[in-house]
Design an enzyme around this catalytic site. Structure first.
Site, PDB file in Angstrom:
ATOM      1  N   LYS A 293      -7.930 -16.391   5.465  1.00  0.00           N
ATOM      2  CA  LYS A 293      -6.751 -16.074   4.676  1.00  0.00           C
ATOM      3  C   LYS A 293      -5.822 -17.289   4.677  1.00  0.00           C
ATOM      4  O   LYS A 293      -5.569 -17.890   5.720  1.00  0.00           O
ATOM      5  CB  LYS A 293      -6.028 -14.853   5.255  1.00  0.00           C
ATOM      6  CG  LYS A 293      -5.060 -14.190   4.305  1.00  0.00           C
ATOM      7  CD  LYS A 293      -4.618 -12.834   4.822  1.00  0.00           C
ATOM      8  CE  LYS A 293      -3.780 -12.106   3.774  1.00  0.00           C
ATOM      9  NZ  LYS A 293      -3.378 -10.765   4.237  1.00  0.00           N
TER      10      LYS A 293
ATOM     11  N   GLU B 170      -3.246   7.176   6.423  1.00  0.00           N
ATOM     12  CA  GLU B 170      -2.043   8.008   6.334  1.00  0.00           C
ATOM     13  C   GLU B 170      -2.312   9.466   6.688  1.00  0.00           C
ATOM     14  O   GLU B 170      -1.483  10.120   7.338  1.00  0.00           O
ATOM     15  CB  GLU B 170      -1.442   7.911   4.927  1.00  0.00           C
ATOM     16  CG  GLU B 170      -0.876   6.552   4.574  1.00  0.00           C
ATOM     17  CD  GLU B 170      -1.903   5.581   4.013  1.00  0.00           C
ATOM     18  OE1 GLU B 170      -1.518   4.450   3.656  1.00  0.00           O
ATOM     19  OE2 GLU B 170      -3.101   5.940   3.938  1.00  0.00           O
TER      20      GLU B 170
ATOM     21  N   ARG C   9      -0.334  10.134   0.032  1.00  0.00           N
ATOM     22  CA  ARG C   9      -1.740  10.191   0.411  1.00  0.00           C
ATOM     23  C   ARG C   9      -1.997  11.225   1.504  1.00  0.00           C
ATOM     24  O   ARG C   9      -3.135  11.573   1.762  1.00  0.00           O
ATOM     25  CB  ARG C   9      -2.213   8.816   0.882  1.00  0.00           C
ATOM     26  CG  ARG C   9      -1.859   7.679  -0.058  1.00  0.00           C
ATOM     27  CD  ARG C   9      -2.507   6.384   0.344  1.00  0.00           C
ATOM     28  NE  ARG C   9      -3.802   6.243  -0.295  1.00  0.00           N
ATOM     29  CZ  ARG C   9      -4.656   5.251  -0.072  1.00  0.00           C
ATOM     30  NH1 ARG C   9      -4.340   4.320   0.813  1.00  0.00           N
ATOM     31  NH2 ARG C   9      -5.807   5.181  -0.684  1.00  0.00           N
TER      32      ARG C   9
END
Length: 620
Positions: free
Chosen positions: A283, A370, A398
């Site tokens: 990254k 979640e 969610r």
């Protein structure tokens, strides 16, 4: 931005078909220019940055090998899709990304035919790509479907549900795991530990025949795989979880090596059935400051790319709502050892860094899960703990079933600290918290509060924490009006509003972030202004008092009109058979697109002038 002068090869690329016309030896120079262009454009516009730097070579290889848009690429979340946008006809507009009427921060179907699926939330790509593969096969379409998912997103349960299904039906689907070991918050959990072990493990003694066939036909890969164990750690891992799910697993391979990526993808394109390609990337690749601190460069403001650090904002004497929550969390944890705090992979965004460091045994980052976060809190509450779930409004959607079934039905003692409520600005409709009043208000046993300022936010958090049952405090992104925040842990009387300004004919009932502009509008109009504070239970006595002493009621909220706080007022008045003019001001019945928060509030008529205009028009 002078594309022609600075990026001669990239300037010849308007669409992916142009990439496919290049000789292979031109792909590396293209990737180099693409990375430089990405750095240049994001330095001017701001936006998601380090994730895209890590997917430059993968993006080039995918568009070179696959016949997009006939073949479909589904990017999970979409943080890493900026290089994809650049190669698919949007490079001239990249400096408008995340601005009003500009390029979207995420893949968006109506923006480009190359954006196969609209994303923004994590762990959806495999399900979507599988659905596309099934539908294509059903109509005799030979299009290939590719899902690109990160090591943070793949920890979400939905990703494994999709892989379980794909393996069972032998669907033609390629899943690419972009493994950079760096999500928005540090990756946690057994799955992350598993990936770490895979990359560092010894080569298994048995190799699945199909994997051997693919790799043996790629000299560069196969030679690397057979030279020494040191070179082949984790190169081919048969018998992994992915193999058990029915996927043909290949990898890990270097996601920045185009000489390896392109022939591997070409071979995998020929295979039938579900295939899993594990690539390892860095990254922030190619920009030293982002490589050093990819978390800081995940989402950035505009910056000077000649410097080694991001610009620092001027210190503010007033904390953000998120900071108010983080401070309260530590203070309450010091006082009450029953407090346990939970986040679904949003430690930094939710203001929990200090708490996680000071109370590590009482801090639970459950990764991007979640649903699990909410039911975990329910289980903790069953044993007498006092769980606090820090979650964004858009992500709480969610876990709606768990909120109802596991928490509210059992009337369990769980506090939800709901950040990013209302309009969030540049991230657009996928991240806006436009519906939580509506979807929470219909749930029995819920206490729902919205602070008008920072100090009231702290008071409401204490109120919700002491409440026996499920409670929520929802607050917007950024700062409030700048009130002084007390250090005590005082509570508010539940269900009681307060008069902020006494006026005449019109009474304005405002919630949360709308109290400040409502108060300014009320002063201009000579109206009474009420800080309603509670969405549930709503202050019925205050509504009755205002109805008896005023000619017009106005409700103002930063939530969808349907089912929101204004609807609660309407329902109460109807139940009392009170007939009077009521104006409900709220978010429109539409998805509000990106822009600054201020721009969007003005567009929706939720700034001071918009409120004044709406009331004057209604009362004319």
């Amino acid at each position: 931005m002078n594309i022609k002068e600075n990026y001669p090869l990239l300037n010849t690329i308007n669409l992916p078909k142009d990439v496919r016309q290049l000789p292979k030896e031109q792909l590396k120079p293209l990737a180099k220019e693409l990375r430089e262009f990405l750095t240049h454009s994001v330095s001017l516009s701001g936006g998601h940055f380090s994730a895209g730097l890590g997917t430059v070579e993968l993006t080039v290889a995918l568009h070179y090998v696959y016949n997009t848009p006939k073949d479909q690429l589904v990017w999970d979340v979409g943080h890493q899709a900026y290089p994809h946008k650049i190669l698919t006809g949007r490079k001239e507009r990249m400096t408008t990304i995340r601005t009003k009427d500009g390029v979207s921060a995420f893949p968006k179907r109506k923006e480009s035919e190359y954006d196969a699926f609209g994303v923004g939330h994590s762990s959806t790509s495999i399900s979507a790509a599988l659905g596309m593969a099934i539908a294509a096969e059903s109509k005799g379409d030979d299009s290939r479907m590719v899902a690109i998912i990160g090591d943070g997103s793949i920890t979400g349960g939905m990703a494994f549900e999709a892989m379980n299904h794909a393996g069972a039906i032998d669907a033609n689907l390629l899943v690419i795991l972009n493994d950079n070991d760096m999500a928005i918050s540090p990756n946690v959990g057994a799955m992350n530990n598993y990936f770490t072990k895979v990359i560092s493990s010894r080569l298994y003694s048995t190799v699945r025949e199909e994997s051997k066939r693919v790799l043996s036909s790629l000299p560069a890969v196969w030679e690397l795989a057979r030279k020494t164990e040191e070179h082949v750690k984790g190169m081919v891992v048969p018998g992994t979880l992915f193999e058990e799910l029915g996927f043909n697993y290949i990898g890990p391979i270097d996601g920045h090596d185009l000489d390896m990526l392109v022939p591997t993808l070409e071979k995998l394109k020929e295979l039938s059935g579900p295939v899993f390609l594990h690539i390892v990337t860095k990254k922030g690749k190619g920009y030293a400051p982002a490589e050093k601190d990819p978390l800081a460069y995940h989402g950035v403001p505009s910056f000077d790319r000649t410097k080694d650090s991001l610009p620092k904002s001027a210190p503010s004497p007033h904390p953000t709502y998120t900071q108010v929550f983080g401070r309260w969390l530590c203070d309450m944890a010091e006082k009450d050892k029953r407090l346990l705090a939970i986040t679904p992979a949003m430690r930094e965004g939710s203001g929990m860094v200090e708490y996680s460091e000071r109370f590590p045994k009482r801090y639970f980052d459950v990764a991007i899960a979640e649903q699990h976060a909410v039911t975990l809190a329910a289980g903790q509450a069953c044993q007498g703990a006092k769980p606090v779930v820090a979650i964004y409004s858009t992500f709480l959607q969610r876990a709606y079933d768990q909120l109802i079934h596991d928490v509210a039905i059992q009337n369990l003692d769980v506090l939800f600290a709901i950040d990013r409520a209302g309009l969030v600005g540049p991230d657009g409709p996928t991240h806006a918290g436009s519906f939580d009043y509506s979807f929470l208000r219909c749930i029995p046993n819920m206490l729902i509060m919205a602070p008008a300022d920072e100090n009231e936010c702290r008071q409401m958090l204490s109120t919700g924490y002491q409440y026996e049952g499920p409670a929520s405090v929802r607050y917007p992104r950024g700062k409030g009006p700048g009130t002084v925040v007390n250090t005590d842990l005082d509570t508010l009387e539940i269900g009681k509003a307060e008069i902020r300004h006494q006026g005449g004919r019109i009474a304005i009932l405002a919630w949360g972030s709308m109290v400040t502009p409502g108060l300014e509008a009320g002063k201009q109009l000579g109206a009474t202004v009420i800080n309603m504070r509670f969405i549930k239970p709503i202050d019925k006595d205050m509504i009755l008092a205002m109805a008896k002493t005023h000619d017009v009621l106005v409700t103002i909220e930063e939530n969808a009109l349907a089912g929101g706080a204004g609807s609660a007022v309407n329902e109460f008045l109807q139940a009392q058979r009170i007939l009077m003019p009521v104006l409900n001001i709220a978010l429109p019945d539409a998805y509000v697109e990106q822009g600054t928060r201020e721009e969007l509030l003005t567009e929706c008529g939720l700034d001071t002038q918009g409120i004044v205009t709406s009331i004057e028009t209604f009362c004319a």
